[in-house]
Design an enzyme around this catalytic site. Structure first.
Site, PDB file in Angstrom:
ATOM      1  N   LYS A 112      -1.835   3.601  -2.865  1.00 12.70           N
ATOM      2  CA  LYS A 112      -2.428   3.486  -4.206  1.00 12.70           C
ATOM      3  C   LYS A 112      -3.937   3.712  -4.245  1.00 12.70           C
ATOM      4  O   LYS A 112      -4.450   4.246  -5.225  1.00 12.70           O
ATOM      5  CB  LYS A 112      -2.077   2.130  -4.825  1.00 12.70           C
ATOM      6  CG  LYS A 112      -2.709   0.951  -4.135  1.00 12.70           C
ATOM      7  CD  LYS A 112      -2.131  -0.366  -4.640  1.00 12.70           C
ATOM      8  CE  LYS A 112      -2.837  -1.535  -4.003  1.00 12.70           C
ATOM      9  NZ  LYS A 112      -1.994  -2.740  -3.953  1.00 12.70           N
TER      10      LYS A 112
ATOM     11  N   ARG B  85      -0.443 -15.061  -6.826  1.00  6.53           N
ATOM     12  CA  ARG B  85      -0.242 -13.810  -7.539  1.00  6.53           C
ATOM     13  C   ARG B  85       1.273 -13.731  -7.735  1.00  6.53           C
ATOM     14  O   ARG B  85       1.842 -14.635  -8.314  1.00  6.53           O
ATOM     15  CB  ARG B  85      -0.854 -12.616  -6.779  1.00  6.53           C
ATOM     16  CG  ARG B  85      -1.155 -11.443  -7.720  1.00  6.53           C
ATOM     17  CD  ARG B  85      -1.799 -10.247  -7.022  1.00  6.53           C
ATOM     18  NE  ARG B  85      -0.831  -9.460  -6.282  1.00  6.53           N
ATOM     19  CZ  ARG B  85      -1.110  -8.292  -5.690  1.00  6.53           C
ATOM     20  NH1 ARG B  85      -2.336  -7.807  -5.738  1.00  6.53           N
ATOM     21  NH2 ARG B  85      -0.181  -7.621  -5.024  1.00  6.53           N
TER      22      ARG B  85
HETATM   23  C1  LIG Z   1      -1.958  -3.043  -2.602  1.00  3.02           C
HETATM   24  C2  LIG Z   1      -0.845  -3.820  -1.981  1.00  3.02           C
HETATM   25  C3  LIG Z   1      -0.688  -3.848  -0.592  1.00  3.02           C
HETATM   26  C4  LIG Z   1      -1.663  -3.170   0.356  1.00  3.02           C
HETATM   27  O1  LIG Z   1      -2.838  -3.909   0.473  1.00  3.02           O
HETATM   28  P1  LIG Z   1      -3.987  -3.486   1.527  1.00  3.02           P
HETATM   29  O2  LIG Z   1      -4.954  -4.604   1.483  1.00  3.02           O
HETATM   30  O3  LIG Z   1      -4.550  -2.208   1.033  1.00  3.02           O
HETATM   31  O4  LIG Z   1      -3.323  -3.343   2.839  1.00  3.02           O
HETATM   32  C5  LIG Z   1       0.380  -4.542  -0.072  1.00  3.02           C
HETATM   33  N1  LIG Z   1       1.253  -5.200  -0.870  1.00  3.02           N
HETATM   34  C6  LIG Z   1       1.135  -5.203  -2.203  1.00  3.02           C
HETATM   35  C7  LIG Z   1       2.130  -5.938  -3.021  1.00  3.02           C
HETATM   36  C8  LIG Z   1       0.091  -4.509  -2.805  1.00  3.02           C
HETATM   37  O5  LIG Z   1      -0.032  -4.514  -4.142  1.00  3.02           O
END
Ligand SMILES: *Cc1c(COP(=O)(O)O)cnc(C)c1O
Length: 362
Positions: free
Chosen positions: A38, A133
């Site tokens: 993302k 969250r």
């Molecule tokens: C964005 C996201 C990740 C990845 O997080 P990083 O800190 O970039 O490794 C993993 N799990 C969820 C649910 C996310 O939204």
């Protein structure tokens, strides 16, 4: 390659090496890596960089990005990281093999969509072990898993959690052990295998490397550590990765010697802020063609340590270039390292060009 500015240059080889290093580290601990795309808007250059790195899944929080992944073509399973909205249910079943979910209402809708499409959809039931969250509260987990398991067209693959994102709660032996115990409880109550335990994101890597993460945790969803090579608990460089993987490039559209303190009575700036200024005397100030529309200026660090980002309005980034190590003129390109937030902003801005690039410095 389009050399227009502003642009984001993506050094694909460096990201590929980062992915390989992290896959190797994780493999030693029995953990498979779902690469999270993302922060680079699932750009094709990233998708290509992630090929043949040993990752086992591509994961993204947005359906728009999963559609891009489908269009680029991948043999890997895909994961939707955020529970879909009401009108995105059919697309979710079409574009994602697995989604992270906590609401039975949503999983029921996914079940109906899977049946309609004549397919099956995998879910990981998210549980909140403290970050506040997403995730069901632990005392609901068994109920939610057993109800979800009864839905036609749905395969409950396992459980997962997410930490260090909203509440800043760090992954620990305690919360990871709790996740495993909750999986075991749900397994005992339902008879399901629940073989996948997705323990978290990049913030889990330090615990994993210390050897203290329970061995049952067999999946992590990794974005920032691969793409920016950072330990997300403190943003320090992550072992065996590079941090110089992407650069934001703008060009100088005005270059003038001016005082460092505005003249006249000051009020609010264009964004309602009262800005304070440091008096450095008369300085060589560049305006670069980048602004808050693209990125928050505090999320940019100049590649040339002599340069100082002073601030930005919507479309003008002001940089003190008096101590720049190169000679500069109108049209000179100025380079910046983005933070995670800066990369997210520029990568998702339609006003910023993106391109694979060969680093001009090694
Ligand atoms: C964005 C996201 C990740 C990845 O997080 P990083 O800190 O970039 O490794 C993993 N799990 C969820 C649910 C996310 O939204």
């Amino acid at each position: 390659m389009n050399r227009s500015t502003p642009r984001l240059e993506i050094f694909a080889d460096r990201i590929r090496d980062n992915a390989r290093a992290i896959v190797t580290q994780c493999a030693k601990h029995g953990v498979q890596v779902a690469a999270v795309t993302k922060v680079l808007h699932a750009h094709p250059v990233l998708l290509q960089a992630l090929e043949d790195t040993g990752i086992t899944m591509l994961a993204d929080s947005r359906l728009q990005n999963l559609r891009q992944i489908a269009e680029c073509g991948t043999s890997l399973p895909t994961m939707l990281l955020r529970a879909p909205g009401r009108h995105d249910i059919d697309d979710t079943v079409q574009l994602a093999d697995i989604s992270l979910n906590s609401s039975l209402t949503t999983m029921t809708a996914l079940s109906e969509a899977a049946v309609r499409a004549g397919t099956r959809h995998g879910v990981i039931v998210m549980v909140d072990v403290g970050d506040l969250r997403e995730g069901v509260w632990p005392d609901h987990l068994v109920d939610v898993v057993s109800s979800a398991a009864a839905l036609p067209g749905i395969d409950v693959k396992g459980v997962g959690t997410n930490l260090a994102c909203y509440g800043g709660v760090q992954p620990s032996v305690e919360n990871m052990t709790r996740l495993v115990q909750l999986r075991d409880m749900a397994r005992a109550a339902t008879g399901l295998e629940l073989g996948l335990i997705s323990g978290g994101n990049s913030a889990n890597l330090p615990l994993m490397m210390s050897g203290a993460m329970p061995s049952e945790i067999n999946n992590l969803r990794i974005g920032e550590a691969i793409i920016l090579g950072r330990n997300t608990l403190d943003r320090s460089p992550w072992p065996q990765t590079r941090q110089d993987t992407v650069e934001v490039v703008a060009e100088i559209i005005e270059l003038e010697r001016k005082p460092s303190i505005p003249l006249g009575r000051t009020g609010e700036d264009a964004f309602g802020q009262h800005v304070t200024f440091t008096d450095r005397g008369i300085r060589l100030r560049a305006i670069c063609n980048l602004g808050r529309q693209d990125v928050n200026p505090s999320d940019l660090a100049p590649v040339d340590p002599g340069n100082i980002v002073l601030g930005a309005s919507s479309d003008h980034l002001i940089v003190d270039m008096t101590d720049s190590s190169e000679s500069v003129e109108i049209g000179t390109e100025v380079r910046f390292w983005p933070t995670y937030a800066g990369l997210l902003a520029t990568a998702t801005s339609s006003a910023v060009w993106k391109a694979a690039a060969t680093p001009h410095r090694l």
